[in-house]
Every structure is written in C-alpha cells, then in structure tokens.
Design a protein around this motif. Structure first.
Motif, PDB file in Angstrom:
ATOM      1  N   SER A  76      -5.132  -6.745   6.997  1.00 47.86           N
ATOM      2  CA  SER A  76      -3.946  -5.883   7.014  1.00 47.86           C
ATOM      3  C   SER A  76      -3.135  -5.976   8.298  1.00 47.86           C
ATOM      4  O   SER A  76      -2.023  -5.452   8.363  1.00 47.86           O
ATOM      5  CB  SER A  76      -4.363  -4.428   6.786  1.00 47.86           C
ATOM      6  N   SER A 134       1.699  -0.494  11.301  1.00 46.30           N
ATOM      7  CA  SER A 134       0.782  -1.532  10.819  1.00 46.30           C
ATOM      8  C   SER A 134       0.695  -1.589   9.304  1.00 46.30           C
ATOM      9  O   SER A 134       0.876  -2.637   8.686  1.00 46.30           O
ATOM     10  CB  SER A 134      -0.609  -1.289  11.402  1.00 46.30           C
ATOM     11  N   PHE A 135       0.408  -0.471   8.664  1.00 45.59           N
ATOM     12  CA  PHE A 135       0.190  -0.462   7.223  1.00 45.59           C
ATOM     13  C   PHE A 135       1.465  -0.611   6.406  1.00 45.59           C
ATOM     14  O   PHE A 135       1.416  -0.968   5.224  1.00 45.59           O
ATOM     15  CB  PHE A 135      -0.514   0.836   6.806  1.00 45.59           C
ATOM     16  N   GLU A 176      -4.350  -7.269   0.928  1.00 46.79           N
ATOM     17  CA  GLU A 176      -4.588  -7.535   2.351  1.00 46.79           C
ATOM     18  C   GLU A 176      -5.462  -6.448   2.969  1.00 46.79           C
ATOM     19  O   GLU A 176      -6.331  -6.738   3.803  1.00 46.79           O
ATOM     20  CB  GLU A 176      -3.254  -7.649   3.092  1.00 46.79           C
ATOM     21  N   VAL A 177      -5.242  -5.215   2.552  1.00 53.00           N
ATOM     22  CA  VAL A 177      -6.082  -4.117   3.041  1.00 53.00           C
ATOM     23  C   VAL A 177      -7.509  -4.302   2.542  1.00 53.00           C
ATOM     24  O   VAL A 177      -8.476  -4.140   3.299  1.00 53.00           O
ATOM     25  CB  VAL A 177      -5.510  -2.760   2.594  1.00 53.00           C
ATOM     26  N   ILE A 221       0.840  -1.202   0.000  1.00 52.21           N
ATOM     27  CA  ILE A 221       0.000   0.000   0.000  1.00 52.21           C
ATOM     28  C   ILE A 221       0.875   1.252   0.000  1.00 52.21           C
ATOM     29  O   ILE A 221       0.490   2.293  -0.545  1.00 52.21           O
ATOM     30  CB  ILE A 221      -0.977  -0.018   1.199  1.00 52.21           C
ATOM     31  N   LYS A 254       0.264 -10.624  10.102  1.00 51.48           N
ATOM     32  CA  LYS A 254      -0.390  -9.901   9.009  1.00 51.48           C
ATOM     33  C   LYS A 254      -0.905 -10.903   7.983  1.00 51.48           C
ATOM     34  O   LYS A 254      -0.204 -11.828   7.580  1.00 51.48           O
ATOM     35  CB  LYS A 254       0.605  -8.943   8.374  1.00 51.48           C
ATOM     36  N   ASN A 261      -9.271   0.500   6.784  1.00 53.68           N
ATOM     37  CA  ASN A 261      -8.786  -0.216   5.606  1.00 53.68           C
ATOM     38  C   ASN A 261      -9.440   0.330   4.339  1.00 53.68           C
ATOM     39  O   ASN A 261      -8.765   0.600   3.335  1.00 53.68           O
ATOM     40  CB  ASN A 261      -9.086  -1.714   5.736  1.00 53.68           C
ATOM     41  N   ALA A 273       1.726  -3.973   4.597  1.00 56.17           N
ATOM     42  CA  ALA A 273       0.499  -4.580   4.091  1.00 56.17           C
ATOM     43  C   ALA A 273       0.359  -4.340   2.592  1.00 56.17           C
ATOM     44  O   ALA A 273       0.652  -3.254   2.094  1.00 56.17           O
ATOM     45  CB  ALA A 273      -0.713  -4.014   4.824  1.00 56.17           C
ATOM     46  N   THR A 274      -0.098  -5.363   1.875  1.00 58.05           N
ATOM     47  CA  THR A 274      -0.376  -5.196   0.450  1.00 58.05           C
ATOM     48  C   THR A 274      -1.765  -4.585   0.266  1.00 58.05           C
ATOM     49  O   THR A 274      -2.605  -4.604   1.175  1.00 58.05           O
ATOM     50  CB  THR A 274      -0.328  -6.538  -0.288  1.00 58.05           C
TER      51      THR A 274
END
Length: 422
Positions: A187, A173-174, A181-182, A161, A236, A246, A177-178
C-alpha cells in the motif's frame, strides 16, 4: 401490549445470544498474574510468552465466535513418530520432537493429510481443545473472510480502498491504494515505530491491546489509519512492507460492506461454515472492534482445518465452497507485482522464491510449493496442495521474528516434515 413487548424482548435477547458474545478482561486472572508481575501493560512481552499465548484473550476484551452444525471429523490419528524424523539446529542433529519442543518452544503440532488426522502432539499443558493466540495468522482469516465478499461481487479488489472507507480520502498514504495493494502489503504506507516496538503504539492503544487507551481522541482504528504517513523510497505497489494497519483496513471494509462487526461477519462466513470444532476468542477493544491483524485465539486443530480448505480447492470437507478455487490458484501462481514487491522486501533475504498475496505467503523451498499462515511468535500453518498435507505449529517463542528460529522453521523443519509425512 405489555405481554407483547415482553415476548419481543425475549426474542431479541435470544437472537443476540446466538450471535457473537462479548466479554470483558478476566479480572480474577489479571489479579493472579499481577502477583508475579504480569500486567495488561506488559503481557505481550516475549519473556511472558510461555504463559500468555494460551491465555492472551484474558487480558483484553474479546468476542466469542460460535461454530456451526457441520463439524469437520478428523478421524482417528494414524500415527506419526516425530522422534524418527531427524532435524538440525546449528549445533547438529536432533530428533524432530526435541527440536520443536526444546529449541523452537513449540506447544502443539497437528498434522493432516487430505483432511484426515495423521497425528497431533501437545506440550506445555495444551490439548486438542486448548486455544492459543495466533497473532498474525489472524491476518489470513481476515483476508479469507474478505474473499467471501469478493466472490459475491460485494468487494472489488481493484477498487480504491476509499471507495469503501471514504474517511481515508485525505490520508497521505491510503488515499490512492487499491484494496489489492492493501491486502498484499504493497500500500505504500510508512509506519514510524514506537521505541522498543515493531509498531506504532497509537495503533495498539486504540485497540486496547495493553489496557486503557491513552489516546482517547482515537476512538476507532480508522482514526489512527488517517494519520499514517507515506513512503518516499518506493512507489506505491512496489514494495512488500508488512504492516498490521493494512489488515485492519481490510477488517473495516468487511464491516462496512456487511454492516456487521468483523467478528460477526467472520462468524457467519467462516466459523459457522468451515467445520471448526471449537469456539474462537477474538480479542477486541471495549467497543467490540476486533484486532483483525492479530487477535484470534483458536485451537491448533481449527487452524489446520482452515488451511485444509485452501488445500482442498477452497471447499470444506462437507463439499461446501468456502472461497473460490480461483482464489487459491491465484495464491499459488502469484504475479509479477507481488514477486517484485517481495524482492524489494526484507523476507526475500531468507527465501528468494516466495511472495505475499492476500495476507498469505507462498514459498517454494527444496522442491515443495506450499502456502503459509505465519504468526510472530512461531505460529505457523503449512498447506501443500500437491500432496494434501497440512500441519500447524503453535509456538511461544520469547523473541519475535528471530532470524535463527525463522530460518530453522522454514528452511529446515517445514520441508523436512513435508518429506517425512509424504
């Protein structure tokens, strides 16, 4: 020169008027409801649902989305007698119309098959042109808008992301994350709820959901996203955890990639193409940043028409491909990652054979495999591709995500209606 500048000014003004239109809160309405104790601060309390679900956009800033030249013609209702369908609550059998209206606080039901109107029912002052707050059904619209960019090669769901939102590289956290996933709510973020809420009030403040933002240092939803913590109990990607932020990040990706606000991108990519019959009212903050996770106010017919696109292999009834058929197929097929994440999430306790992918649920209940858009106060849109059946329920339930109403809807009402319509 002065004449030329005047002409240019008119052209620019005309061009702006054809795009999304921005509105401020309805002060006359706020004054009227304020006399009975409903304010911007408390309008979203469940006790006010019967009034505010049809008027939610009046409490906030909002952006109006224009429909296009193609309008999906639903035709004349063929007729479907709800009274002849038997439903069940915990105390026994009831005619389906009574169950929907009196037990589930349903205000509208629209039924389609193969893109044509079977019948529609309206209660509580609604009609076919009445808008209704869709809450988290909005998430599905945001995701479908994103998929139009994926189809054009402008967004890669397997990318991080942060490839699109580099501000999140420092996020605990983010950061790893792809986009997929979000979109799947996998995520790995952790939200600390504010007292009495199912969300962090800092997020709703930056969205001006309840009036003035009390956290002025948070100027955009992405400012809040930077603060979100990370889970430590699941890695994750392993757990389905339904969190609004998200979806808001998907909306931010859309804005970055198109260089337009989410509302304008959705207007161009969905509202002017799908075949909707009415304008949409999309709630936002005072800067025009839309609530991509829950701010869409639309008619029941138009929600049903959106689901009909998915049931029709991603095409509208004019034959235009809105999203690829492969996207619809991927929703119905699921994969091991979303199945495992669903098993680790709370909703699997109600429906073990289901999953959440790209902001849309897929269920297999009583032999019916269907897609679902779902809102927190009982807004539910169902699409069964194998039969071409679509129906949308607009409800104004006073309790959010109550176990009884959710189970009654998905384990009882939905499969019963699918069987009766078919």
């Amino acid at each position: 020169m002065k004449k030329l500048m005047t002409v240019l000014s008119v052209l620019l003004t005309t061009s702006f008027a054809q795009a999304t239109t921005f509105h401020t809160p309805d002060q006359a309405f706020l004054e009227a409801v304020g006399k009975v104790g409903i304010t911007q601060a408390n309008w979203d309390h469940g006790k006010n649902a019967k009034l505010v679900m049809q008027n939610a956009y009046r409490f906030t800033h909002y952006v109006e989305l224009e429909q296009g030249s193609f309008i999906h013609d639903l035709g004349e209702a063929k007729g479907f007698n709800l009274s002849n369908v038997q439903g069940y609550d915990l105390d026994g059998a009831l005619p389906m119309d009574e169950l929907l209206r009196d037990r589930l606080n349903t205000e509208a039901l629209v039924i389609l098959k193969n893109g044509k109107l079977i019948d529609e029912y309206y209660w509580s002052g609604m009609d076919k042109d009445s808008t209704h707050l869709q809450m988290s059904v909005t998430k599905s619209f945001t995701s479908i808008t994103l998929q139009t960019l994926v189809a054009e090669g402008k967004v890669n769901m397997n990318s991080l992301i942060t490839d699109y939102l580099p501000e999140l590289k420092a996020s605990p956290s983010f950061a790893k994350a792809t986009v997929q996933e979000v979109a799947d709510m996998r995520s790995g973020i952790k939200i600390i709820f504010s007292p009495g809420r199912n969300w962090d009030e800092r997020m709703s403040n930056v969205q001006e959901w309840n009036g003035k933002n009390l956290y002025p240092e948070l100027r955009s939803i992405i400012d809040y996203a930077k603060l979100v913590d990370v889970r430590t109990d699941y890695a994750k990607g392993e757990m389905y955890d339904y969190q609004d932020i998200n979806t808001e990040m998907l909306g931010m990706i859309i804005a970055r990639v198109t260089d337009k606000p989410l509302t304008e991108a959705m207007e161009n990519r969905l509202w002017k193409k799908v075949g909707f019959g009415n304008k949409a009212k999309f709630m936002s903050n005072s800067t025009g940043e839309a609530v991509g996770s829950g701010g869409l106010n639309v008619t029941p017919r138009d929600i049903a028409i959106m689901m009909d696109v998915l049931v029709n292999d991603g095409k509208n009834r004019n034959g235009d491909q809105i999203v690829p058929k492969s996207f619809v197929d991927s929703l119905l097929a699921g994969n091991d990652k979303v199945r495992t994440a669903w098993t680790n999430g709370s909703e699997s306790k109600m429906a073990t054979n289901g999953w959440y992918k790209d902001q849309i649920r897929t269920f297999d209940i009583r032999g019916h495999k269907f897609l679902a858009f779902v809102g927190i106060h009982g807004q539910v849109t169902i699409g069964e591709p194998s039969t071409g059946i679509v129906f949308h329920l607009n409800a104004a339930q006073d309790e959010m995500q109550a176990k009884r109403t959710v189970a009654l809807t998905f384990l009882g009402v939905v499969p019963t209606l699918l069987e009766a319509i078919n």
